[in-house]
Design a protein around this motif. Structure first.
Motif, PDB file in Angstrom:
ATOM      1  N   ARG A  16      -2.124  -4.644  -6.889  1.00 44.55           N
ATOM      2  CA  ARG A  16      -2.054  -3.228  -7.219  1.00 44.55           C
ATOM      3  C   ARG A  16      -3.350  -2.515  -6.865  1.00 44.55           C
ATOM      4  NH1 ARG A  16      -0.502  -1.102 -13.272  1.00 44.55           N
ATOM      5  NH2 ARG A  16      -2.741  -1.292 -13.573  1.00 44.55           N
ATOM      6  N   LYS A  17      -3.226  -1.238  -6.505  1.00 47.39           N
ATOM      7  CA  LYS A  17      -4.402  -0.434  -6.208  1.00 47.39           C
ATOM      8  C   LYS A  17      -4.982   0.152  -7.497  1.00 47.39           C
ATOM      9  CE  LYS A  17      -3.804  -1.211  -1.859  1.00 47.39           C
ATOM     10  NZ  LYS A  17      -3.641  -0.191  -0.822  1.00 47.39           N
ATOM     11  N   ALA A  18      -6.233   0.567  -7.420  1.00 48.41           N
ATOM     12  CA  ALA A  18      -6.922   1.102  -8.594  1.00 48.41           C
ATOM     13  C   ALA A  18      -6.726   2.610  -8.697  1.00 48.41           C
ATOM     14  CB  ALA A  18      -8.415   0.786  -8.506  1.00 48.41           C
ATOM     15  N   PHE A  19      -6.593   3.078  -9.926  1.00 48.54           N
ATOM     16  CA  PHE A  19      -6.609   4.515 -10.166  1.00 48.54           C
ATOM     17  C   PHE A  19      -7.817   4.838 -11.036  1.00 48.54           C
ATOM     18  CE2 PHE A  19      -5.206   8.344 -12.626  1.00 48.54           C
ATOM     19  CZ  PHE A  19      -5.434   9.231 -11.578  1.00 48.54           C
ATOM     20  N   VAL A  20      -8.668   5.699 -10.500  1.00 47.94           N
ATOM     21  CA  VAL A  20      -9.933   6.054 -11.142  1.00 47.94           C
ATOM     22  C   VAL A  20      -9.912   7.547 -11.451  1.00 47.94           C
ATOM     23  CG1 VAL A  20     -12.457   6.007 -10.903  1.00 47.94           C
ATOM     24  CG2 VAL A  20     -11.054   4.280  -9.715  1.00 47.94           C
ATOM     25  N   THR A  21     -10.363   7.920 -12.646  1.00 49.41           N
ATOM     26  CA  THR A  21     -10.443   9.345 -12.970  1.00 49.41           C
ATOM     27  C   THR A  21     -11.875   9.731 -13.316  1.00 49.41           C
ATOM     28  OG1 THR A  21      -9.902   8.879 -15.285  1.00 49.41           O
ATOM     29  CG2 THR A  21      -8.100   9.572 -13.852  1.00 49.41           C
ATOM     30  N   TYR A  22     -12.186  10.985 -13.007  1.00 52.24           N
ATOM     31  CA  TYR A  22     -13.476  11.574 -13.386  1.00 52.24           C
ATOM     32  C   TYR A  22     -13.220  12.672 -14.404  1.00 52.24           C
ATOM     33  CZ  TYR A  22     -17.654  14.508 -13.155  1.00 52.24           C
ATOM     34  OH  TYR A  22     -18.760  15.252 -13.481  1.00 52.24           O
ATOM     35  N   VAL A  23     -13.951  12.619 -15.505  1.00 52.28           N
ATOM     36  CA  VAL A  23     -13.968  13.731 -16.460  1.00 52.28           C
ATOM     37  C   VAL A  23     -15.412  13.986 -16.865  1.00 52.28           C
ATOM     38  CG1 VAL A  23     -11.624  13.439 -17.368  1.00 52.28           C
ATOM     39  CG2 VAL A  23     -13.514  12.201 -18.424  1.00 52.28           C
ATOM     40  N   GLY A  39      -7.602   8.644 -24.304  1.00 55.26           N
ATOM     41  CA  GLY A  39      -6.216   8.613 -23.863  1.00 55.26           C
ATOM     42  C   GLY A  39      -6.014   8.175 -22.427  1.00 55.26           C
ATOM     43  N   LEU A  40      -7.082   8.096 -21.648  1.00 51.74           N
ATOM     44  CA  LEU A  40      -6.943   7.801 -20.216  1.00 51.74           C
ATOM     45  C   LEU A  40      -6.368   6.408 -19.925  1.00 51.74           C
ATOM     46  CD1 LEU A  40     -10.210   9.470 -18.826  1.00 51.74           C
ATOM     47  CD2 LEU A  40      -7.858  10.325 -18.614  1.00 51.74           C
ATOM     48  N   PRO A  41      -6.841   5.338 -20.558  1.00 51.31           N
ATOM     49  CA  PRO A  41      -6.263   4.024 -20.251  1.00 51.31           C
ATOM     50  C   PRO A  41      -4.763   3.959 -20.504  1.00 51.31           C
ATOM     51  CG  PRO A  41      -8.344   3.759 -21.408  1.00 51.31           C
ATOM     52  CD  PRO A  41      -7.982   5.215 -21.494  1.00 51.31           C
ATOM     53  N   GLY A  42      -4.306   4.575 -21.584  1.00 52.96           N
ATOM     54  CA  GLY A  42      -2.880   4.586 -21.881  1.00 52.96           C
ATOM     55  C   GLY A  42      -2.063   5.372 -20.873  1.00 52.96           C
ATOM     56  N   ALA A  43      -2.721   6.274 -20.144  1.00 55.63           N
ATOM     57  CA  ALA A  43      -2.061   7.049 -19.097  1.00 55.63           C
ATOM     58  C   ALA A  43      -2.093   6.336 -17.745  1.00 55.63           C
ATOM     59  CB  ALA A  43      -2.710   8.430 -18.969  1.00 55.63           C
ATOM     60  N   GLY A  44      -2.635   5.114 -17.722  1.00 59.44           N
ATOM     61  CA  GLY A  44      -2.626   4.328 -16.489  1.00 59.44           C
ATOM     62  C   GLY A  44      -3.934   4.286 -15.733  1.00 59.44           C
ATOM     63  N   VAL A  45      -5.005   4.779 -16.326  1.00 58.98           N
ATOM     64  CA  VAL A  45      -6.306   4.804 -15.643  1.00 58.98           C
ATOM     65  C   VAL A  45      -6.955   3.426 -15.706  1.00 58.98           C
ATOM     66  CG1 VAL A  45      -8.620   5.809 -15.681  1.00 58.98           C
ATOM     67  CG2 VAL A  45      -6.622   7.256 -16.102  1.00 58.98           C
ATOM     68  N   ASP A  46      -7.423   2.956 -14.559  1.00 54.50           N
ATOM     69  CA  ASP A  46      -8.051   1.637 -14.472  1.00 54.50           C
ATOM     70  C   ASP A  46      -9.554   1.688 -14.704  1.00 54.50           C
ATOM     71  OD1 ASP A  46      -5.684   0.059 -13.670  1.00 54.50           O
ATOM     72  OD2 ASP A  46      -5.756   1.323 -11.888  1.00 54.50           O
ATOM     73  N   ILE A  47     -10.203   2.741 -14.205  1.00 56.24           N
ATOM     74  CA  ILE A  47     -11.653   2.905 -14.344  1.00 56.24           C
ATOM     75  C   ILE A  47     -11.930   4.367 -14.667  1.00 56.24           C
ATOM     76  CG2 ILE A  47     -13.895   2.791 -13.158  1.00 56.24           C
ATOM     77  CD1 ILE A  47     -12.699   0.583 -11.368  1.00 56.24           C
ATOM     78  N   SER A 225      -2.742   3.997  -0.362  1.00 55.29           N
ATOM     79  CA  SER A 225      -2.076   3.112   0.596  1.00 55.29           C
ATOM     80  C   SER A 225      -3.012   2.659   1.721  1.00 55.29           C
ATOM     81  CB  SER A 225      -0.844   3.799   1.196  1.00 55.29           C
ATOM     82  OG  SER A 225      -1.219   4.814   2.107  1.00 55.29           O
ATOM     83  N   VAL A 226      -4.100   3.402   1.954  1.00 53.28           N
ATOM     84  CA  VAL A 226      -5.034   3.046   3.028  1.00 53.28           C
ATOM     85  C   VAL A 226      -6.394   2.607   2.476  1.00 53.28           C
ATOM     86  CG1 VAL A 226      -3.907   4.527   4.723  1.00 53.28           C
ATOM     87  CG2 VAL A 226      -5.799   5.444   3.355  1.00 53.28           C
ATOM     88  N   ALA A 227      -6.498   2.472   1.135  1.00 55.23           N
ATOM     89  CA  ALA A 227      -7.759   2.076   0.501  1.00 55.23           C
ATOM     90  C   ALA A 227      -7.452   1.120  -0.639  1.00 55.23           C
ATOM     91  CB  ALA A 227      -8.503   3.316  -0.002  1.00 55.23           C
ATOM     92  N   ASP A 228      -8.468   0.802  -1.421  1.00 55.63           N
ATOM     93  CA  ASP A 228      -8.268  -0.061  -2.583  1.00 55.63           C
ATOM     94  C   ASP A 228      -7.969   0.732  -3.847  1.00 55.63           C
ATOM     95  OD1 ASP A 228      -8.779  -2.695  -1.378  1.00 55.63           O
ATOM     96  OD2 ASP A 228     -10.784  -1.891  -1.036  1.00 55.63           O
ATOM     97  N   GLY A 229      -7.943   2.049  -3.700  1.00 55.03           N
ATOM     98  CA  GLY A 229      -7.629   2.894  -4.837  1.00 55.03           C
ATOM     99  C   GLY A 229      -8.042   4.331  -4.585  1.00 55.03           C
ATOM    100  N   GLY A 255       1.097  10.833 -14.155  1.00 56.38           N
ATOM    101  CA  GLY A 255       1.791  11.027 -12.871  1.00 56.38           C
ATOM    102  C   GLY A 255       0.920  10.638 -11.694  1.00 56.38           C
ATOM    103  N   LEU A 256      -0.347  11.006 -11.765  1.00 59.06           N
ATOM    104  CA  LEU A 256      -1.294  10.619 -10.713  1.00 59.06           C
ATOM    105  C   LEU A 256      -1.440   9.101 -10.636  1.00 59.06           C
ATOM    106  CD1 LEU A 256      -4.033  13.264 -11.555  1.00 59.06           C
ATOM    107  CD2 LEU A 256      -2.701  13.240  -9.440  1.00 59.06           C
ATOM    108  N   ALA A 257      -1.527   8.474 -11.822  1.00 57.49           N
ATOM    109  CA  ALA A 257      -1.675   7.007 -11.872  1.00 57.49           C
ATOM    110  C   ALA A 257      -0.472   6.317 -11.233  1.00 57.49           C
ATOM    111  CB  ALA A 257      -1.845   6.558 -13.332  1.00 57.49           C
ATOM    112  N   GLU A 258       0.725   6.818 -11.522  1.00 63.38           N
ATOM    113  CA  GLU A 258       1.920   6.224 -10.927  1.00 63.38           C
ATOM    114  C   GLU A 258       1.869   6.327  -9.415  1.00 63.38           C
ATOM    115  OE1 GLU A 258       5.368   8.029 -12.632  1.00 63.38           O
ATOM    116  OE2 GLU A 258       4.893   7.355 -14.676  1.00 63.38           O
ATOM    117  N   GLY A 259       1.408   7.473  -8.921  1.00 66.02           N
ATOM    118  CA  GLY A 259       1.286   7.648  -7.475  1.00 66.02           C
ATOM    119  C   GLY A 259       0.302   6.662  -6.876  1.00 66.02           C
ATOM    120  N   ALA A 260      -0.892   6.574  -7.469  1.00 64.73           N
ATOM    121  CA  ALA A 260      -1.913   5.660  -6.936  1.00 64.73           C
ATOM    122  C   ALA A 260      -1.436   4.212  -6.984  1.00 64.73           C
ATOM    123  CB  ALA A 260      -3.202   5.828  -7.730  1.00 64.73           C
ATOM    124  N   HIS A 261      -0.769   3.843  -8.052  1.00 61.13           N
ATOM    125  CA  HIS A 261      -0.318   2.449  -8.193  1.00 61.13           C
ATOM    126  C   HIS A 261       0.829   2.109  -7.231  1.00 61.13           C
ATOM    127  CE1 HIS A 261      -2.153   2.419 -12.501  1.00 61.13           C
ATOM    128  NE2 HIS A 261      -3.000   1.965 -11.609  1.00 61.13           N
TER     129      HIS A 261
END
Length: 263
Positions: A16-23, A39-47, A225-229, A255-261
């Protein structure tokens, strides 16, 4: 092995690819910011990239500049940002946190003191956008010795001559900035990003994560799809700035996490 290294090992094993968020830490205030971050990890955020507010954020576009201003006006400081990370760790001891910002607040606090406090607060890595590789002795090398990853940015203008210098002493992952310019200023295109990611991966075993210009689940999927996340920042920060309820912000993140994953 840091939490960042462990996370990428876990993702590789799962294919699986990584989904990273900045806040931005402390935006719009400490309590709301902590609520979102928790709440971010529960929404699918990896880092989680946690922005350190600063008065002169030269690499940031208007959205993140305004977030930093809101945070500073609400009393957010480096010390409060470390407190926020510590509070997050009371409920989550596995999700990696990368502190992202500028060197001035760290320098003002003192590098040795800062690194000890960051490690104690549960910070796993640093992205310091205004410290080039030529200044590695300033923070990068001490950070690595303290057990923190030091993550470097590569950009479309990082040519083959410069790339080895950028990759020297980098750990955790490489953050590829998909566009020239400031955050939130243009859309990332997978057709442009793919060859650049491949070029970087040919020179390092580190994961390459792509950020800047990703605002939709579809864009996150294409870039992943062209990177590691993929990294998303401004699109999330914008919703926080508009006063959206935390649950709505986290729905958008999911929704963003689902897309990245899917990438």
């Amino acid at each position: 092995m840091t939490r960042i290294d462990a996370k990428f090992a876990e993702l590789r094993k799962a294919g699986r690819k990584a989904f990273v968020t900045y806040v931005m830490a402390g935006d719009p205030d400490y309590e709301r910011s902590l609520e979102v971050v928790r709440g971010l990890p529960g929404a699918g955020v990896d880092i989680i990239e946690l922005g350190l507010p600063f008065t002169d954020p030269m690499a940031d576009g208007g959205t993140i500049q305004l977030a930093g201003q809101r945070a500073l006006e609400a009393g957010q400081t480096l010390a409060r940002t470390l407190e926020l990370a510590h509070a997050f760790r009371e409920q989550d001891d596995t999700t990696p946190i990368v502190l992202m910002g500028y060197y001035n607040p760290i320098y003002s606090r003192g590098v040795e003191r800062f690194l000890a406090e960051a490690k104690e607060a549960g910070i796993d890595g640093l992205i310091v956008v205004d410290l080039p590789p030529e200044e590695d002795d300033e923070l990068c090398i001490p950070a690595q010795k303290a057990g923190l990853n030091f993550i470097r940015l590569a950009t479309p203008t990082t040519d083959d001559k410069r790339l080895p210098k950028v990759l020297t002493n980098t750990s955790g992952f490489v953050y590829y900035v998909s566009i020239t310019g400031i955050t939130g200023s243009a859309a990332a295109e997978a057709g442009d990003v793919g060859p650049e990611v491949a070029r970087i991966k040919a020179a390092t075993d580190l994961p390459v994560i792509v950020g800047f210009g990703i605002r939709t689940p579809e864009a996150a999927e294409r870039i992943a799809s062209v990177a590691d996340g993929a990294v998303v920042g401004s699109a999330i920060v914008d919703r926080i700035g508009k006063g959206e309820p935390t649950e709505k912000v986290l729905e958008f993140v999911a929704g963003l996490a689902e897309g990245a994953h899917r990438g």
